[in-house]
Design an enzyme around this catalytic site. Sequence first.
Site, PDB file in Angstrom:
ATOM      1  N   GLY A 155       0.834  -1.212   0.000  1.00 62.45           N
ATOM      2  CA  GLY A 155       0.000   0.000   0.000  1.00 62.45           C
ATOM      3  C   GLY A 155       0.853   1.239   0.000  1.00 62.45           C
ATOM      4  CG  ASN A 156      -0.228   4.635  -1.571  1.00 65.72           C
ATOM      5  OD1 ASN A 156      -0.935   5.477  -1.033  1.00 65.72           O
ATOM      6  ND2 ASN A 156      -0.605   3.952  -2.654  1.00 65.72           N
TER       7      ASN A 156
END
Length: 394
Positions: free
Chosen positions: A205-206
């Site tokens: 993810g980020n």
Amino acid sequence: MPAGRRIVLGVSGGIAAYKAAYLARALIERGASVRVVMTDTAQKFIGSATFSAITGHVPVTGLFDQEDVSPHTSLGQWADAIVIAPATAATISRLAHGESSNALIATILASTAPVVVAPAMHSEMWDQPSTQANITTLRDFGYTIVGPETGPLAGGDVGVGRMSEPYDIADAVFGLFPTPDMAGLSVLVTSGGTREAIDPVRYIGNRSSGKMGNALASNASNRGADVTLVTTQEGPQDAALEIVRVETADDMAKAVWEKAPLVDVAVLAAAVADFAPRNPSTTKLRRADGAPKIELVATPDILAGVNESNPRPLLVGFAAEAGSLDAAAAKAAAKGVDLLVANDIQKTGSGFGSVTNEVRFIFRDGSTRDLDLMSKDDVAARIWDAVLQLRSES
Ligand code: PMT
């Protein structure tokens, strides 16, 4: 702000009262009707005849010496908004304590309209705990406080306490009203960061919080647009928004590509994973089995797909750069967007998670515009302003 808004301008007694005449003019230039109410001291700094000439109406200067038997309730009920400029320490104190001893304060108390306050006084007066406490009280009432600025003050002094410029105060007044300048437009916004499963527990993810995309969606909705928000995060609490929740780049691509040909404008603010695990495990990976080898595959380029959609919406992309915005111009050209909004995610107050952002606009013709650090809400408003400008030029 639509033409015909009714603004009460309250003027209290300070040297900045002369600037209230410019403010009255600025409000009228933007289509508002303006009525003025003045304190006794204000009249020592500027004559009521000045405001009569500018607004076409004789200012209210007292509660009993007017033709109208109840000038404060008439004005208060007439107002769509009230702005006090300048607001002296005494006026701010009266307002904070509900002391309706003059026509200005009585008008505000007799009104349900939103109030903008533009303080002006010497630095020492502004810094007094009593003034600061009163300002906090006014903020708690929901009043909008504009300024004061730092600059030259009365008597040749310099410091904080100078009244904001009339055009900035006028902007704050207009900001009280949603501007339906996007009515009839349909827009698509992407927001948040995609999550690409490694196994049922973990993902790639980020750090995107969705704040930038939410601000874009809210601002467009407030301005009358039909908004679809495709997001991995919680969207704004706004029943008028169509919110499509997604998780992965694949999900987002599907939702966006389906909608893109149907909208006028697409703004892709989401941070989309460029790579995803080829074969996410269907069971939890165990430490005991050793470090897994995760093969990655490219995710769909959502923006490229929107660029090819037919009909193609006006397309705004974002660029998350790290350390410098130098590479963003080449990205804008390569992506073929109408506008690229570049932000440096390593700069303090910019990029992921913050409530502010500092961005550069890069237009299709290569021209650029650097914006100051400002709230994401303000960045969003500027992006839609630029979009409207681009549409008017095409
Ligand atoms: O959500 P916040 O916490 O408020 O943070 C805001 C933000 C930093 C996420 C936002 O301001 C921002 O920069 N968004 C774009 C992030 C990004 O992925 O940038 P990029 O340079 O990698 O991608 C360029 C453009 O291509 C973006 O419009 C992106 O949405 C799009 N893209 C990227 C990859 C992909 N597979 N498909 C895409 O469409």
